[in-house]
Design an enzyme around this catalytic site. Structure first.
Site: not given
Length: 263
Positions: A123-125, A129
């Site tokens: 959910c936060d690529v 990150n």
């Protein structure tokens, strides 16, 4: 902020590695064990309220369950802090060339397919990150603070969306729950940013950016950049399809197709 040689929960601070919106990451080591440094992530004093400590705990718990060479390894955690393996090369934005970027993207794609098979959506690529070693031989996916299991998405509500807007798939903006295909969309945006210098959709304000994800066609880069072949546009068009079911079956397939297009 802590300074060099300060003690924290049995760790000795060596240096500050970076600061984010809610936490600071330090290079540190266990007292008496300087030959085994770790990355120590500590919530900022003004961020140690319930939702952020829960997010950090969630980040640890997800990463602790996953065993994959391209997912960050975590070691310990406590209220408002965690330790993880030290990756010495910084974020993927520092990668020097197309070959290194495609190698890292393939590694992260493999990690994503692995967690998807376990029923987890990151959910936060995004580039920040993804961490890489100094020799660019290994990359890891990090920050599982907003990850979800497929089971949790049954009661998904749009208000739960915490992903970075530049990498947010259209279906999330329509209120649909996250899935492996939303991670694939974010990976495709990340690939464009790493390979070409900027994400495919930009805007002056959040509402315009939402509209771009929902309604604007994917740019044809082969018309603007000499070394980008037309097949690259086709691959990207599928990976960034507005309808998620039109995308590739796996993240690895997407990166393999991008790599083939740029060979």
């Amino acid at each position: 902020m802590l300074t060099a040689d300060e003690d924290f929960e049995g760790y000795v601070i060596d240096a500050t590695l970076g600061r984010g919106g809610y936490a600071t990451v330090y290079r540190a080591h266990r007292a008496g064990d300087p030959d085994h440094p770790v990355a120590l992530k500590i919530l900022d004093e003004d961020q140690r309220h319930e939702d952020q400590t829960a997010r950090l705990r969630r980040e640890f718990e997800f990463a602790h369950e996953i065993h994959h060479p391209h997912v960050i390894t975590v070691y310990e955690h406590g209220p408002g802090w965690l330790t993880m393996e030290l990756i010495d090369g910084g974020t993927s934005s520092a990668l020097p060339g197309v070959t290194e970027k495609l190698t890292v993207l393939a590694q992260v794609a493999d990690a994503l397919d692995h967690i998807h098979h376990q029923g987890i959506v990151h959910c936060d690529v995004k580039p920040s990150n993804i961490l890489a070693t100094k020799d660019f031989s290994r990359a890891v996916l990090t920050d599982f603070g907003v990850a979800y299991t497929v089971a949790e998405t049954v009661d998904w509500r749009y208000a739960q969306l915490e992903a970075s807007l530049h990498y947010t798939a259209p279906e999330l903006l329509h209120g649909r729950p996250p899935s492996a295909l939303t991670d694939q969309y974010a990976l495709a945006v990340t690939a464009v940013e790493l390979l070409l210098g900027a994400p495919p959709f930009t805007a002056e304000n959040p509402m315009e950016l939402v509209d771009a994800h929902l309604n604007q066609p994917v740019p044809d880069y082969s018309d603007k950049i000499d070394w980008v072949p037309r097949i690259f546009d086709s691959v990207l068009g599928r990976a960034l399809a507005k309808i998620p079911e039109s995308r590739y079956d796996t993240c690895a397939e997407l990166i393999a197709q991008l790599t083939h297009a740029l060979d």
